[in-house]
Design a protein around this motif. Structure first.
Motif, PDB file in Angstrom:
ATOM      1  N   PHE A  80       0.836  -1.198   0.000  1.00  0.00           N
ATOM      2  CA  PHE A  80       0.000   0.000   0.000  1.00  0.00           C
ATOM      3  C   PHE A  80       0.873   1.251   0.000  1.00  0.00           C
ATOM      4  N   SER A  81       1.930   1.240   0.822  1.00  0.00           N
ATOM      5  CA  SER A  81       2.845   2.394   0.876  1.00  0.00           C
ATOM      6  C   SER A  81       3.615   2.547  -0.428  1.00  0.00           C
ATOM      7  N   LEU A  82       3.958   1.429  -1.074  1.00  0.00           N
ATOM      8  CA  LEU A  82       4.678   1.482  -2.343  1.00  0.00           C
ATOM      9  C   LEU A  82       3.819   2.131  -3.425  1.00  0.00           C
ATOM     10  N   ILE A  83       2.573   1.697  -3.565  1.00  0.00           N
ATOM     11  CA  ILE A  83       1.669   2.270  -4.564  1.00  0.00           C
ATOM     12  C   ILE A  83       1.422   3.746  -4.260  1.00  0.00           C
ATOM     13  N   LEU A  84       1.253   4.070  -2.981  1.00  0.00           N
ATOM     14  CA  LEU A  84       1.026   5.459  -2.572  1.00  0.00           C
ATOM     15  C   LEU A  84       2.229   6.324  -2.923  1.00  0.00           C
ATOM     16  N   THR A  85       3.429   5.795  -2.721  1.00  0.00           N
ATOM     17  CA  THR A  85       4.648   6.555  -3.023  1.00  0.00           C
ATOM     18  C   THR A  85       4.800   6.775  -4.519  1.00  0.00           C
ATOM     19  N   ILE A  86       4.472   5.772  -5.320  1.00  0.00           N
ATOM     20  CA  ILE A  86       4.545   5.929  -6.782  1.00  0.00           C
ATOM     21  C   ILE A  86       3.591   7.034  -7.241  1.00  0.00           C
ATOM     22  N   GLN A  87       2.373   7.043  -6.717  1.00  0.00           N
ATOM     23  CA  GLN A  87       1.423   8.095  -7.056  1.00  0.00           C
ATOM     24  C   GLN A  87       1.940   9.455  -6.601  1.00  0.00           C
ATOM     25  N   PHE A  88       2.523   9.483  -5.416  1.00  0.00           N
ATOM     26  CA  PHE A  88       3.058  10.726  -4.860  1.00  0.00           C
ATOM     27  C   PHE A  88       4.187  11.272  -5.729  1.00  0.00           C
ATOM     28  N   VAL A  89       5.064  10.401  -6.205  1.00  0.00           N
ATOM     29  CA  VAL A  89       6.181  10.817  -7.060  1.00  0.00           C
ATOM     30  C   VAL A  89       5.667  11.344  -8.397  1.00  0.00           C
ATOM     31  N   LEU A  90       4.712  10.638  -9.005  1.00  0.00           N
ATOM     32  CA  LEU A  90       4.174  11.070 -10.293  1.00  0.00           C
ATOM     33  C   LEU A  90       3.502  12.437 -10.188  1.00  0.00           C
ATOM     34  N   LEU A  91       2.693  12.630  -9.156  1.00  0.00           N
ATOM     35  CA  LEU A  91       1.937  13.871  -9.026  1.00  0.00           C
ATOM     36  C   LEU A  91       2.787  15.016  -8.489  1.00  0.00           C
ATOM     37  N   SER A  92       3.595  14.726  -7.486  1.00  0.00           N
ATOM     38  CA  SER A  92       4.335  15.781  -6.811  1.00  0.00           C
ATOM     39  C   SER A  92       5.662  16.102  -7.483  1.00  0.00           C
ATOM     40  N   ALA A  93       6.417  15.085  -7.879  1.00  0.00           N
ATOM     41  CA  ALA A  93       7.749  15.315  -8.443  1.00  0.00           C
ATOM     42  C   ALA A  93       7.697  15.588  -9.942  1.00  0.00           C
ATOM     43  N   LEU A  94       7.108  14.671 -10.711  1.00  0.00           N
ATOM     44  CA  LEU A  94       7.154  14.792 -12.164  1.00  0.00           C
ATOM     45  C   LEU A  94       6.211  15.866 -12.688  1.00  0.00           C
ATOM     46  N   ILE A  95       4.931  15.781 -12.309  1.00  0.00           N
ATOM     47  CA  ILE A  95       3.964  16.762 -12.788  1.00  0.00           C
ATOM     48  C   ILE A  95       4.084  18.072 -12.010  1.00  0.00           C
ATOM     49  N   GLY A  96       4.229  17.960 -10.701  1.00  0.00           N
ATOM     50  CA  GLY A  96       4.276  19.147  -9.867  1.00  0.00           C
ATOM     51  C   GLY A  96       5.586  19.912  -9.955  1.00  0.00           C
ATOM     52  N   GLN A  97       6.647  19.332  -9.403  1.00  0.00           N
ATOM     53  CA  GLN A  97       7.899  20.066  -9.304  1.00  0.00           C
ATOM     54  C   GLN A  97       8.565  20.311 -10.653  1.00  0.00           C
ATOM     55  N   ALA A  98       8.760  19.249 -11.435  1.00  0.00           N
ATOM     56  CA  ALA A  98       9.494  19.393 -12.697  1.00  0.00           C
ATOM     57  C   ALA A  98       8.728  20.250 -13.698  1.00  0.00           C
ATOM     58  N   LEU A  99       7.465  19.911 -13.940  1.00  0.00           N
ATOM     59  CA  LEU A  99       6.688  20.645 -14.933  1.00  0.00           C
ATOM     60  C   LEU A  99       6.411  22.077 -14.488  1.00  0.00           C
ATOM     61  N   LEU A 100       6.000  22.243 -13.242  1.00  0.00           N
ATOM     62  CA  LEU A 100       5.724  23.589 -12.738  1.00  0.00           C
ATOM     63  C   LEU A 100       6.997  24.433 -12.706  1.00  0.00           C
ATOM     64  N   GLY A 101       8.110  23.834 -12.267  1.00  0.00           N
ATOM     65  CA  GLY A 101       9.370  24.562 -12.230  1.00  0.00           C
ATOM     66  C   GLY A 101       9.816  24.994 -13.616  1.00  0.00           C
ATOM     67  N   MET A 102       9.632  24.129 -14.610  1.00  0.00           N
ATOM     68  CA  MET A 102      10.014  24.464 -15.982  1.00  0.00           C
ATOM     69  C   MET A 102       9.134  25.589 -16.533  1.00  0.00           C
ATOM     70  N   ILE A 103       7.825  25.518 -16.275  1.00  0.00           N
ATOM     71  CA  ILE A 103       6.912  26.560 -16.754  1.00  0.00           C
ATOM     72  C   ILE A 103       7.247  27.911 -16.126  1.00  0.00           C
ATOM     73  N   LEU A 104       7.475  27.912 -14.812  1.00  0.00           N
ATOM     74  CA  LEU A 104       7.822  29.154 -14.131  1.00  0.00           C
ATOM     75  C   LEU A 104       9.123  29.738 -14.672  1.00  0.00           C
ATOM     76  N   ALA A 105      10.115  28.872 -14.873  1.00  0.00           N
ATOM     77  CA  ALA A 105      11.403  29.340 -15.389  1.00  0.00           C
ATOM     78  C   ALA A 105      11.256  29.927 -16.789  1.00  0.00           C
ATOM     79  N   TRP A 106      10.433  29.300 -17.632  1.00  0.00           N
ATOM     80  CA  TRP A 106      10.251  29.804 -18.995  1.00  0.00           C
ATOM     81  C   TRP A 106       9.509  31.137 -18.994  1.00  0.00           C
ATOM     82  N   LEU A 107       8.485  31.255 -18.153  1.00  0.00           N
ATOM     83  CA  LEU A 107       7.734  32.506 -18.076  1.00  0.00           C
ATOM     84  C   LEU A 107       8.597  33.653 -17.573  1.00  0.00           C
ATOM     85  N   LEU A 108       9.527  33.344 -16.675  1.00  0.00           N
ATOM     86  CA  LEU A 108      10.388  34.389 -16.125  1.00  0.00           C
ATOM     87  C   LEU A 108      11.357  34.956 -17.156  1.00  0.00           C
ATOM     88  N   GLN A 109      11.604  34.184 -18.234  1.00  0.00           N
ATOM     89  CA  GLN A 109      12.554  34.658 -19.243  1.00  0.00           C
ATOM     90  C   GLN A 109      12.040  35.893 -19.983  1.00  0.00           C
TER      91      GLN A 109
END
Length: 302
Positions: free
Chosen positions: A77-106
């Motif tokens: 249960f914790s493994l599946i929860l962590t995979i979902q957490f990584v996909l939503l928080s790290a890949l979609i959240g941090q990486a994508l949001l960070g890239m969008i913010l950085a591009w807009l700031l240019q």
């Protein structure tokens, strides 16, 4: 010449030795110790605390027991929860949001860029404990700032940590970690030759076209670096414990929190070490996956 070369080797060894000793003491030795403990029944209390027995793969078999694998409070249960957490928080959240913010700031004025960077970086430099308790106070049902604003707008206040605990830690970790991705991509975009974008402006390219066709292909190495780092950090993150302590009803018990509970609350060091080894293998798998994708893209570009 030989004396100079020998002197250089000795000097290099002298400067390298303290760092090598620290890495050996705090990385290499614990790494092999955790692997060894994972094959024992070592506990924090009782007779097996001082005299553990070798149990082979029993700890790993217990973790991957299919009868209870997906039950709340169990490893699966914790493994599946962590995979979902990584996909939503790290890949979609941090990486994508960070890239969008950085591009807009240019394309923003310098003073806006400086203010935005300063505001976002605050989330990164503040200690995790301070951030965790600040968010806990912000989301508190009785006296939290969010519910005060909700009530002022004529809406019903919510018990966010009880009703939506998983989404709370996803947003919290995204807010916390997007600053790193933004800074990394901001540096990557700033290093690109301006002439490329000037030529694109002459050709009438839109901002999205310049991002997709010029910027993104040139920063693939930075993207891979960011994905590797934030994925590993998110898998190992422990800060959500300050908000939910893994609850309610294990609904936010990520692998890092599960490991803590098994090892330091249930006192099963051997089983906790086995979870730690699995987490290391997951980190390694993600890193190799990202590197393989980057290598394939690099070959395709050639």
């Amino acid at each position: 010449m030989k004396n100079f070369s020998l002197l250089s080797v000795r000097a290099g060894t002298l400067f390298f030795s303290p760092a090598a000793a620290l890495v050996g003491a705090f990385v290499i030795v614990p790494f092999f110790w955790v692997i060894f403990v994972s094959f024992t029944n070592r506990t924090l209390l009782g007779k097996t605390a001082l005299n553990p027995e070798f149990v082979g793969f029993d700890n790993y078999v217990a973790l991957f027991n299919m009868e209870t694998f997906f039950t709340r409070g169990q490893f699966g249960f914790s493994l599946i929860l962590t995979i979902q957490f990584v996909l939503l928080s790290a890949l979609i959240g941090q990486a994508l949001l960070g890239m969008i913010l950085a591009w807009l700031l240019q394309s923003t004025p310098k003073y806006v860029k400086v203010f935005s960077e300063s505001a976002v970086i605050v989330a990164w430099i503040l200690p995790e404990v301070v951030i965790g308790f600040a968010w806990f106070a912000f989301l508190d049902y009785d006296n939290g700032t969010l519910n005060m604003l909700t009530t002022a707008l004529g809406l019903e206040p919510g018990d966010w940590l009880l009703d939506n605990p998983f989404w709370v830690i996803v947003f919290f970790n995204t807010w916390r970690g997007a600053a790193f991705s933004m800074m990394l991509f901001n540096s990557a975009f700033a290093s690109l030759p301006p002439s490329y974008f000037q030529a694109a402006d002459v050709a009438g390219a839109t901002s999205f076209q310049k991002f997709k066709d010029i910027a993104l292909p040139l920063i693939k190495g930075h993207v891979v670096t960011d994905l590797i780092l934030i994925t590993m950090w998110t898998i190992n993150v422990f800060t959500p414990f300050l908000l939910t302590q893994g609850g309610p009803s294990y609904r936010t018990e990520l692998l890092s929190i599960y490991t803590y509970r098994v090892a330091f609350k249930d006192f099963e060091f051997g089983k906790g070490a086995a979870v730690g080894v699995v987490i290391m293998l997951i980190n390694l798998a993600f890193a190799l996956f990202y590197l393989r994708i980057a290598k394939q893209k690099h070959k395709g570009a050639e």
